[in-house]
Design a protein around this motif. Structure first.
Motif, PDB file in Angstrom:
ATOM      1  N   GLY A  44       0.625  -1.248  -0.056  1.00 31.80           N
ATOM      2  CA  GLY A  44      -0.020  -0.058   0.152  1.00 31.80           C
ATOM      3  C   GLY A  44       0.792   1.403  -0.066  1.00 31.80           C
ATOM      4  O   GLY A  44       1.849   1.334  -0.704  1.00 31.80           O
ATOM      5  N   VAL A  45       0.454   2.298   0.663  1.00 31.05           N
ATOM      6  CA  VAL A  45       1.010   3.661   0.752  1.00 31.05           C
ATOM      7  C   VAL A  45       1.414   3.847   2.259  1.00 31.05           C
ATOM      8  O   VAL A  45       0.896   3.596   3.159  1.00 31.05           O
ATOM      9  N   TRP A  46       2.800   4.351   2.044  1.00 31.09           N
ATOM     10  CA  TRP A  46       3.595   4.222   3.469  1.00 31.09           C
ATOM     11  C   TRP A  46       4.082   5.722   3.624  1.00 31.09           C
ATOM     12  O   TRP A  46       4.231   6.557   2.484  1.00 31.09           O
ATOM     13  N   TYR A  47       4.059   6.395   4.818  1.00 32.89           N
ATOM     14  CA  TYR A  47       4.455   7.681   4.857  1.00 32.89           C
ATOM     15  C   TYR A  47       5.816   7.297   6.210  1.00 32.89           C
ATOM     16  O   TYR A  47       5.461   6.641   7.138  1.00 32.89           O
ATOM     17  N   CYS A  48       6.968   7.734   5.518  1.00 35.12           N
ATOM     18  CA  CYS A  48       8.290   7.707   6.530  1.00 35.12           C
ATOM     19  C   CYS A  48       8.977   8.823   6.374  1.00 35.12           C
ATOM     20  O   CYS A  48       9.112   9.665   5.211  1.00 35.12           O
ATOM     21  N   ARG A  49       9.674   9.279   7.272  1.00 38.91           N
ATOM     22  CA  ARG A  49      10.394  10.428   7.516  1.00 38.91           C
ATOM     23  C   ARG A  49      11.462  10.356   8.643  1.00 38.91           C
ATOM     24  O   ARG A  49      10.971  10.129   9.611  1.00 38.91           O
ATOM     25  N   TRP A  50      12.596  10.829   8.574  1.00 36.72           N
ATOM     26  CA  TRP A  50      13.503  10.865   9.729  1.00 36.72           C
ATOM     27  C   TRP A  50      13.377  12.155  10.206  1.00 36.72           C
ATOM     28  O   TRP A  50      13.787  13.123   9.705  1.00 36.72           O
TER      29      TRP A  50
END
Length: 745
Positions: free
Chosen positions: A200-206
């Motif tokens: 699916g759709v992921w949100y990721c950020r450092w």
């Protein structure tokens, strides 16, 4: 003096033993050659070889000068029974390639490799070297498993390298590339079904997000009309109080397992709320330093290990130690899983200090990918790996994280190329950092990268810890936002096709993102297309990887429309998904697009299963199945199989899934053209299965006069937004066959 064979001379199946040599015919196109002093052969598993069946029939005969000839269905091997290793003069392999007989010897290695994957894109800024894959223009591939470790009862064990001197696997496929993938599945195991939300759709950020900010991110996705399935907590989820350890990048803080209560005071409450909103949670893991004194679990862990805590003693992270790993998972992972963490992102630090598992020749990356994957199955769930690629055999631990690349047009172009060749090695599912990790502030580049992500294994954004690199798509200007919204909505609608194609990969071992020559091996043009690929069986994608023209505002990509040598032009037709423009196969065109679309084509006559847009693409029930079908020539037909299961458990291994055959044909009825779409009764059952649904048939490029569904008339309706006619059926039981005939004007 006559030689004695371990098996009857004319055995029809089973290994052939010639004193210190053993030949195993694993399949019609795969064999294994071993040489071992004293006949001490290896039957244990290795990282590569999980199964070695020997039930393929063959014939065997002896010739003069002690030559033994073994003829399998697709090749012949001549071996001299001289009790010496397989080599140039005493081993010949003969097979057919492009209509000609090819002879190679025992030390031959093929040229013209079609390339494979790469361990990581960390700090890559353009095209870079890839590993070799199984496919070559020479028609065969040799994998050398010599000297690799054995896996005995789940543990690594050194091979007897003093006696077991050769362990070679010959993949002999000619131009039948599908056979190479079948053989990989036979000997190395099939790629398992992934959890559906992985695609699916992921949100990721450092970034050092608070619990409140994580929920605000989900609010933003809803407010701005973007879907999301998985929320990633990067490093700041855990405390960064370490003052001892080996560290990485000159920092102690990478490894951690104690929740950062300053940012997330109540982790369970946060995860529960994310789950309530229908989104999964994954968290970052750098296990490099193990469990250190600052961790809340340190006292219990050390007690379980029977270790001294004097002077804050630190035990070295040791994946070779079964007791260590058992307690590591118990105290580092399981408490977070027990409050709801769905899976871990294994962000291993690329073997900077220790490359190999202690006392073995197995890399730590290989072994921890296996260990993490196996442990993730502990509650009856499918394994969920998310780590860098560890080489041939690692396909059993999907999916792969491609690493921290720079953001520029060259890297985007390389990722398109890499993604299609990676499948040649079994690296089927990349989750790239959409938009790039380092840099990348150009909204146009980001929008084009997102289009590529929409036809990848997962649409996952990620970036380094820079304020200007927050990749929430609504922060990049109106034009880019609208473009990305279209890409996200397209991906959401495409989920039934994506997941069904994942099942095809599981069954056939054919890649999801597939290089053109895999389906068109006899066509020279297929080998010249690094910027396009097949996405599953019926979609052709050529993501745009260069900026727009300042004069026209359009960006362009060269597209080859495939056609096999024996196909007629009317049988190889491709339709633009966005404009419905028709392109006959066998030609190359330069396609120009504005920022709102990219070159994406549907094979004529094949039903494309989709779903209505939903903000939770991987978990929304499929109560309306959309079938978009572009017309074939009269007399043409096509089909696709919709696959469904519960999306998360291992029950699919026990047959708990459903398949629904979708068929299309174009015919003439009483002199009038008609399109016939048949949805067969669903075969199979699983927990949570949708038992009733209706069907929305999207019919571009034809003008319907009337429609009949199971004997009842339906009214075609013009959809201005889609620019095509639509026929919607009543709701049916999935146990019913539904047949819709659309009569054309």
């Amino acid at each position: 003096m006559a030689l004695v064979f371990a098996l009857p001379l004319y055995a029809e199946q089973g290994p052939i033993v010639l004193r210190n040599k053993r030949i195993s015919i694993i399949s019609p196109t795969l064999m294994r050659l071993e040489y071992a002093d004293g006949g001490k052969f290896v039957d244990e598993q290795t990282y590569f070889a999980q199964n070695r069946p020997t039930n393929t029939p063959y014939t065997i005969k002896r010739e003069a000068d002690d030559w033994v000839v073994i003829t399998a269905p697709k090749f012949t091997i001549r071996v001299q029974d001289d009790n010496l290793p397989f080599a140039q003069c005493n081993t010949q392999i003969i097979f057919q390639h492009k209509g000609k007989e090819v002879k190679i010897h025992g030390t031959s290695r093929p040229g013209r490799n079609l390339k494979g994957a790469i361990s990581t894109l960390d700090r890559v800024s353009g095209y870079t070297t890839r590993q070799n894959g199984l496919l070559t223009r020479s028609g065969y591939y040799v994998h050398e498993d010599t000297n690799t470790d054995l896996i005995v009862n789940g543990k690594l064990q050194r091979r007897d390298t003093q006696n077991h001197l050769q362990d070679l696997y010959y993949f002999i496929y000619g131009t039948d590339f599908a056979a190479a993938f079948r053989d990989l599945g036979t000997v190395s195991g099939h790629v398992p079904m992934t959890r559906k939300y992985i695609h699916g759709v992921w949100y990721c950020r450092w970034w050092d997000y608070t619990a409140k900010e994580f929920l605000e991110i989900l609010d933003g996705y809803k407010e701005h009309n973007f879907p999301i399935d998985n929320l990633v907590f990067d490093m700041a989820w855990h405390s960064t109080d370490a003052t001892r350890g080996m560290g990485s990048s000159k920092r102690y803080y990478w490894t951690g397992y104690t929740w950062n209560n300053e940012l997330i005071p109540d982790p369970k409450a946060l995860i529960d709320e994310v789950h309530r909103r229908g989104v999964t949670v994954s968290i970052n893991d750098h296990p490099h330093d193990g469990i250190r004194p600052h961790e809340a679990a340190y006292p219990e862990f050390m007690k379980a290990m029977g270790a001294d805590t004097t002077n804050n003693n630190i035990l070295l992270f040791d994946p070779s130690n079964e007791k260590y790993m058992e307690n590591f998972f118990r105290y580092a992972h399981h408490p977070s899983e027990d409050i709801g963490v769905d899976f871990w992102w294994l962000d291993w630090q690329q073997n900077r200090i220790f490359k190999y598992v202690r006392g073995t020749s197995t890399t730590i990356l290989q072994w921890i990918n296996r260990l993490w994957y196996k442990d993730s199955e502990r509650k009856g769930l499918r394994g969920a790996g998310y780590s860098r690629w560890a080489g041939l055999g690692d396909h059993r631990h999907p999916i792969q994280f491609s690493g921290d690349a720079y953001a520029n047009w060259k890297v985007l172009a390389f990722e398109v190329d890499l993604t299609s060749t990676s499948g040649n090695q079994g690296c089927y599912y990349w989750a790239h950092d959409i938009g790039g990790f380092y840099g990348g502030t150009d909204p146009e580049l980001y929008a084009r990268w997102t289009q590529f992500g929409a036809v990848s294994a997962a649409l996952r954004i990620h970036s380094t810890r820079k304020a200007e690199l927050d990749r929430r798509p609504w922060l990049w200007g109106k034009e880019a936002e609208e473009s990305m919204r279209r890409s996200y909505h397209f991906r959401s609608q495409l989920m039934p096709y994506v997941y069904s194609s994942v099942r095809t990969t599981h069954e056939t071992m054919l890649p999801l993102n597939r290089a053109m020559y895999i389906n068109y091996p006899e066509v020279a043009e297929a080998y010249k297309q690094p910027q396009q690929f097949l996405f599953g069986d019926i979609l052709l994608a050529a993501p745009i990887t260069s900026p727009k023209s300042e004069e026209t505002g359009l960006a362009s990509q060269k597209v080859w429309f495939p056609k096999n040598k024996n196909e007629k032009a009317k049988e190889a037709v491709w339709y633009d998904f966005f404009t419905h423009e028709c392109h006959e196969g066998g030609q190359t065109k330069t396609i120009s697009k504005d920022l709102n679309s990219f070159p994406l084509y549907v094979k004529a006559g094949c039903p494309l299963p989709m779903q209505p847009y939903t903000d939770r693409p991987a978990s929304a029930p499929l109560t309306t199945l959309i079938l978009r079908t572009y017309p074939s020539a009269v007399g043409g037909s096509g089909e696709f199989t919709l696959y469904e299961d519960d999306g998360i458990s291992l029950d699919y291994e026990k047959g708990a899934y459903a398949k629904t055959k979708l068929q299309y044909s174009r015919t003439e009825i009483k002199g009038k053209k008609a399109s016939v779409i048949t949805i067969a009764a669903a075969q199979g059952r699983y927990k949570g299965q949708v038992m009733q649904r209706n069907y929305r048939l999207e019919l571009p490029c034809i003008t319907p006069k009337s429609a009949v569904c199971n004997g009842k008339k339906l009214k075609p309706v013009w959809d201005k937004k889609l620019n095509c006619w639509v026929v919607t059926t009543p709701t049916f039981s999935i146990e019913d066959e539904v047949k819709v005939t659309v009569f054309e004007k």
